[in-house]
Write a protein that holds these residues in place. Structure first.
Motif, PDB file in Angstrom:
ATOM      1  N   ARG A  36     -21.019   3.877  -9.085  1.00  0.00           N
ATOM      2  CA  ARG A  36     -20.789   2.443  -9.253  1.00  0.00           C
ATOM      3  C   ARG A  36     -21.154   1.641  -8.002  1.00  0.00           C
ATOM      4  N   PHE A  37     -21.440   2.337  -6.888  1.00  0.00           N
ATOM      5  CA  PHE A  37     -21.798   1.565  -5.700  1.00  0.00           C
ATOM      6  C   PHE A  37     -23.212   0.998  -5.822  1.00  0.00           C
ATOM      7  N   THR A  38     -23.520   0.023  -4.982  1.00  0.00           N
ATOM      8  CA  THR A  38     -24.847  -0.583  -4.960  1.00  0.00           C
ATOM      9  C   THR A  38     -25.864   0.455  -4.498  1.00  0.00           C
ATOM     10  N   ILE A  39     -26.993   0.512  -5.161  1.00  0.00           N
ATOM     11  CA  ILE A  39     -28.051   1.465  -4.793  1.00  0.00           C
ATOM     12  C   ILE A  39     -29.321   0.675  -4.497  1.00  0.00           C
ATOM     13  N   GLU A  40     -29.842   0.858  -3.303  1.00  0.00           N
ATOM     14  CA  GLU A  40     -31.053   0.148  -2.900  1.00  0.00           C
ATOM     15  C   GLU A  40     -32.009   1.103  -2.211  1.00  0.00           C
ATOM     16  N   SER A  41     -33.283   0.736  -2.228  1.00  0.00           N
ATOM     17  CA  SER A  41     -34.310   1.467  -1.479  1.00  0.00           C
ATOM     18  C   SER A  41     -34.977   0.495  -0.517  1.00  0.00           C
ATOM     19  N   VAL A  42     -35.083   0.898   0.728  1.00  0.00           N
ATOM     20  CA  VAL A  42     -35.748   0.081   1.744  1.00  0.00           C
ATOM     21  C   VAL A  42     -36.943   0.865   2.260  1.00  0.00           C
ATOM     22  N   SER A  43     -38.150   0.399   1.941  1.00  0.00           N
ATOM     23  CA  SER A  43     -39.343   1.084   2.446  1.00  0.00           C
ATOM     24  C   SER A  43     -39.606   0.648   3.883  1.00  0.00           C
ATOM     25  N   GLY A  44     -40.542   1.314   4.521  1.00  0.00           N
ATOM     26  CA  GLY A  44     -40.898   0.940   5.884  1.00  0.00           C
ATOM     27  C   GLY A  44     -40.333   1.866   6.932  1.00  0.00           C
ATOM     28  N   PHE A  45     -39.394   2.745   6.538  1.00  0.00           N
ATOM     29  CA  PHE A  45     -38.819   3.692   7.500  1.00  0.00           C
ATOM     30  C   PHE A  45     -39.392   5.095   7.340  1.00  0.00           C
ATOM     31  N   SER A  46     -40.283   5.264   6.398  1.00  0.00           N
ATOM     32  CA  SER A  46     -40.810   6.607   6.159  1.00  0.00           C
ATOM     33  C   SER A  46     -41.615   7.091   7.356  1.00  0.00           C
ATOM     34  N   GLY A  47     -41.604   8.394   7.550  1.00  0.00           N
ATOM     35  CA  GLY A  47     -42.444   8.996   8.585  1.00  0.00           C
ATOM     36  C   GLY A  47     -43.879   9.205   8.129  1.00  0.00           C
ATOM     37  N   HIS A  48     -44.156   8.854   6.869  1.00  0.00           N
ATOM     38  CA  HIS A  48     -45.505   8.981   6.325  1.00  0.00           C
ATOM     39  C   HIS A  48     -46.222   7.642   6.357  1.00  0.00           C
ATOM     40  N   ALA A  49     -47.519   7.683   6.591  1.00  0.00           N
ATOM     41  CA  ALA A  49     -48.333   6.483   6.446  1.00  0.00           C
ATOM     42  C   ALA A  49     -48.337   6.043   4.987  1.00  0.00           C
ATOM     43  N   ASP A  50     -48.337   4.721   4.757  1.00  0.00           N
ATOM     44  CA  ASP A  50     -48.486   4.239   3.388  1.00  0.00           C
ATOM     45  C   ASP A  50     -49.964   4.229   3.009  1.00  0.00           C
ATOM     46  N   ARG A  51     -50.269   3.712   1.828  1.00  0.00           N
ATOM     47  CA  ARG A  51     -51.666   3.741   1.361  1.00  0.00           C
ATOM     48  C   ARG A  51     -52.593   3.051   2.372  1.00  0.00           C
ATOM     49  N   ASN A  52     -52.172   1.922   2.889  1.00  0.00           N
ATOM     50  CA  ASN A  52     -52.982   1.207   3.863  1.00  0.00           C
ATOM     51  C   ASN A  52     -53.172   2.036   5.132  1.00  0.00           C
ATOM     52  N   GLY A  53     -52.088   2.697   5.585  1.00  0.00           N
ATOM     53  CA  GLY A  53     -52.169   3.524   6.787  1.00  0.00           C
ATOM     54  C   GLY A  53     -53.073   4.725   6.606  1.00  0.00           C
ATOM     55  N   LEU A  54     -53.031   5.343   5.420  1.00  0.00           N
ATOM     56  CA  LEU A  54     -53.911   6.479   5.146  1.00  0.00           C
ATOM     57  C   LEU A  54     -55.377   6.050   5.173  1.00  0.00           C
ATOM     58  N   GLU A  55     -55.673   4.896   4.549  1.00  0.00           N
ATOM     59  CA  GLU A  55     -57.047   4.405   4.554  1.00  0.00           C
ATOM     60  C   GLU A  55     -57.487   4.038   5.974  1.00  0.00           C
ATOM     61  N   ASN A  56     -56.583   3.430   6.737  1.00  0.00           N
ATOM     62  CA  ASN A  56     -56.937   3.061   8.111  1.00  0.00           C
ATOM     63  C   ASN A  56     -57.147   4.284   8.999  1.00  0.00           C
ATOM     64  N   PHE A  57     -56.387   5.349   8.747  1.00  0.00           N
ATOM     65  CA  PHE A  57     -56.582   6.588   9.499  1.00  0.00           C
ATOM     66  C   PHE A  57     -58.019   7.062   9.337  1.00  0.00           C
ATOM     67  N   VAL A  58     -58.510   7.038   8.099  1.00  0.00           N
ATOM     68  CA  VAL A  58     -59.887   7.473   7.835  1.00  0.00           C
ATOM     69  C   VAL A  58     -60.888   6.432   8.330  1.00  0.00           C
ATOM     70  N   ARG A  59     -60.598   5.151   8.108  1.00  0.00           N
ATOM     71  CA  ARG A  59     -61.526   4.084   8.497  1.00  0.00           C
ATOM     72  C   ARG A  59     -61.819   4.125  10.002  1.00  0.00           C
ATOM     73  N   THR A  60     -60.788   4.367  10.811  1.00  0.00           N
ATOM     74  CA  THR A  60     -60.957   4.330  12.267  1.00  0.00           C
ATOM     75  C   THR A  60     -61.158   5.708  12.883  1.00  0.00           C
ATOM     76  N   MET A  61     -61.175   6.739  12.025  1.00  0.00           N
ATOM     77  CA  MET A  61     -61.329   8.101  12.549  1.00  0.00           C
ATOM     78  C   MET A  61     -62.702   8.259  13.207  1.00  0.00           C
ATOM     79  N   ASN A  62     -62.690   8.850  14.361  1.00  0.00           N
ATOM     80  CA  ASN A  62     -63.929   9.041  15.127  1.00  0.00           C
ATOM     81  C   ASN A  62     -64.100  10.518  15.469  1.00  0.00           C
TER      82      ASN A  62
END
Length: 637
Positions: A568-594
């Motif tokens: 019965r308690f409030t249940i919420e999800s807050v993104s942004g704390f994950s240790g994984h890159a999000d979709r944008n971060g994954l694409e940027n990893f490849v985009r800037t990879m040298n």
């Protein structure tokens, strides 16, 4: 793992021809990737600036100089001399001599003062007493794990030296094959999250990369029975990208199956697996499951570890060099770069990555000399997997806690003991210090405090500013007074639940067992309380079901009885704390990879995540991409 060649033939003579006549070379050996030179003139070696770097450059190996037995000052006389040479501010906490290797292990609160500028104090110690110093940091927070691992490795020092010499001979053996190819075989974590495991093969060498379990899926293990992985005892090396159990849990199984070779990882990863794997066994026993191995196999694994610093190029086979780089995911996590053959092919395993800086870590490294193939994690690879900006995430979390506090409620946050918990601790400590949150107790349940202590033992692996605070500003945020360990079991948990508003960080992060189950029972029935998810919830876990809206759950008590409960308690999800890159971060990893890779294998994500990321990378970067299934083999060269 076996050798058929004497790697020392002519080596001693080569070394002698590269050092001045007054420097003796009494014995030469390999210890893992290092070339160790024993000498009867250690003081003269220490007095010759540049001789060791010169040898390292000539032989393209890391060089360690050790005194031959009997050439050092007696320990009783050497100890006061060593203490005189080291500034008192260094805070020496332990000093131990090992005559078989001629080393003196110095543990200090400020190891930089023991080392001195460009190693000057270490050289002075060797010149004065003949011993080779090995310096360790005393953790600012007491850690039983760090102490136990160090003590165990000290106890097994002679056995480790024998293992390392055997590994060294195997690494530096003559190649046995004239063929030339490179392959990757997928043993797990393809179109799924968990049980990460791969075999990197050449005609000469087989390297296993990771060996994890699958959260929420009892019995689903990597496909170690495949011919590409067998016989396990004959694998040449094992590489572990980081300590999370979906990458590390089943490594000790290898030793149960007869493997006796090296396991390469960073030093923090070594300590963290000592903590997480033993807890993995403990949880299995408490839940009535038969653990897949026993604690002796964990100790065997630790005995075979070879730790690496970021950026150091290390020979792990006659035809493979390994370099580990910061992955930004958790403490000690690594992007593993394999240089195969004499420039034949270069493979990068991302492990789990976070592309941008966080409060804890600098963002992942993606700059390499060469990289033809990338094996890329895809946890948040779906086209809509964009996480909230970190500042917005912190604001949302603080607002939710403030609202719950005003309602006289308690917030419970399921968190991974390693990584997310420490990130949250930094956020909460700053919010209370600056008045954005009222000061209230923050209870740490499970292994969180111990994992935090391990973080403070390795500040050099943390983000620049945080490292500065811990090492030089005497502002260790993890020691804030509001952090309290839950060490009184169910009775203490009941008192906390009945008490004043508080924040609880509790393992397990995916609600698959452990103390979080008690908090669901104690707090879940009160609508004034709140449950806040801040990390990835894998398919098949209770956390994923609750996050998806399932409020009817079943809890098993200590007598084995199953009870139904409505949350019965409030249940919420807050993104942004994950240790994984999000979709944008994954694409940027490849985009800037040298350099940018020619082909990418998208792994470690569910089917939609790997498919969608693979498709996007192909369209955006004009490279070959794949979303492999388990049990597939790819020829890379």
């Amino acid at each position: 793992m076996s050798s058929h060649h004497d790697p020392y033939s002519g080596l001693e003579a080569q070394i002698e021809s590269n050092v001045p006549d007054d420097l003796s070379v009494s014995r030469v050996t390999y210890e893992g990737p290092e070339l160790v030179i024993y000498t009867e003139t250690p003081r003269l070696f220490a007095d010759r600036d540049g001789i060791v770097p010169q040898l390292a450059k000539t032989f393209r190996k890391r060089i360690t100089i050790r005194p031959a037995p009997g050439t050092q000052t007696e320990p009783a006389d050497a100890e006061p001399q060593i203490r005189d040479l080291i500034p008192e501010d260094a805070g020496i906490t332990d000093l131990e001599f090992f005559s078989t290797t001629g080393e003196v292990v110095i543990e200090a609160e400020k190891p930089g003062l023991v080392i001195g500028r460009h190693g000057s104090t270490l050289n002075e110690i060797t010149k004065e007493v003949g011993w080779t110093p090995d310096v360790l940091r005393t953790p600012p927070m007491e850690s039983s794990t760090v102490a136990n691992v160090r003590n165990y490795l000290v106890t097994e020092r002679d056995e480790r030296r024998e293992i390392l010499e055997r590994v060294g001979e195997h690494i530096h053996r003559e190649p046995q094959s004239d063929e030339d190819w490179v392959r990757i075989t997928t043993l797990g974590c393809c179109r799924e999250v968990g049980r990460a495991s791969f075999v990197l093969s050449t005609p000469e060498t087989r390297v296993l990369v990771d060996c994890g379990d699958k959260p929420g899926a009892d019995g689903e293990v990597p496909y170690l029975q495949l011919p590409e992985a067998n016989p396990v005892a004959d694998l040449d090396a094992v590489v572990l990208t980081h300590a999370h159990l979906d990458h590390s849990a089943l490594l000790p199984l290898l030793f149960k199956y007869g493997y006796d070779g090296p396991v390469y990882m960073t030093a923090p990863t070594r300590d963290l697996i000592g903590l997480l794997q033993l807890d993995y066994l403990d949880v299995a026993a408490k839940e009535g499951r038969t653990p897949p191995y026993d604690s002796e196999m964990v100790r065997e694994e630790l005995t075979h570890t070879i730790t690496m610093d970021y950026g150091n190029v290390t020979d792990i086979a006659p035809d493979i060099k390994l370099t580990m780089h910061n992955a930004g995911h958790i403490l000690g996590s690594a992007v593993a770069h394999f240089h195969v053959g004499d420039g034949r092919h270069n493979v990068v395993f991302s492990g789990d990555v976070h592309y941008t800086d966080t409060r804890l870590f600098n963002g992942a490294v993606n700059d390499f000399p060469r990289a033809e193939t990338l094996v890329m994690e895809s946890t948040y690879g779906r086209r809509n997997d964009y996480q909230t900006d970190q500042e917005d995430s912190e604001r949302t979390l603080i607002d939710r806690i403030s609202q719950t506090y005003e309602n006289d409620g308690t917030v419970v946050i399921p968190a991974f003991a390693v990584g997310r918990s420490q990130e949250l601790m930094l956020v909460l400590e700053e919010a209370m210090r600056t008045g954005r949150l009222p000061t209230m107790p923050i209870y740490l349940d499970g292994m969180i405090r111990e994992a935090t202590a391990i973080h403070t033992a390795y500040p050099e692996f943390l983000r620049d500013g945080l490292r500065q605070r811990i090492l030089h500003d005497d502002e260790n945020p993890f020691l804030a007074a509001q952090f309290q360990q839950v060490d009184g079991g169910d009775e203490m948990r009941q008192d906390i639940a009945d008490g004043e508003p508080a924040i609880i960080l509790s393992t397990s992060g995916m609600v698959t067992g452990g103390p979080i189950m008690s908090w669901l029972e104690l707090l879940g029935g009160d609508p004034d309380n709140a449950l806040v998810f801040v990390g990835y919830q894998a398919e098949g876990t209770l956390g994923r079901r609750i996050q998806g809206g399932n409020r009817e759950i079943h809890l098993t008590d200590r007598d084995g009885n199953t009870n139904r409960m409505t949350l019965r308690f409030t249940i919420e999800s807050v993104s942004g704390f994950s240790g994984h890159a999000d979709r944008n971060g994954l694409e940027n990893f490849v985009r800037t990879m040298n350099p940018r890779p020619e082909e990418i294998l998208c792994v470690h994500g569910d089917e939609s995540a790997t498919d969608q990321l693979s498709s996007a990378l192909y369209q955006n970067f004009d490279c070959r991409t794949y979303a492999p299934r388990n049990l597939e083999t790819y020829r890379l060269a």
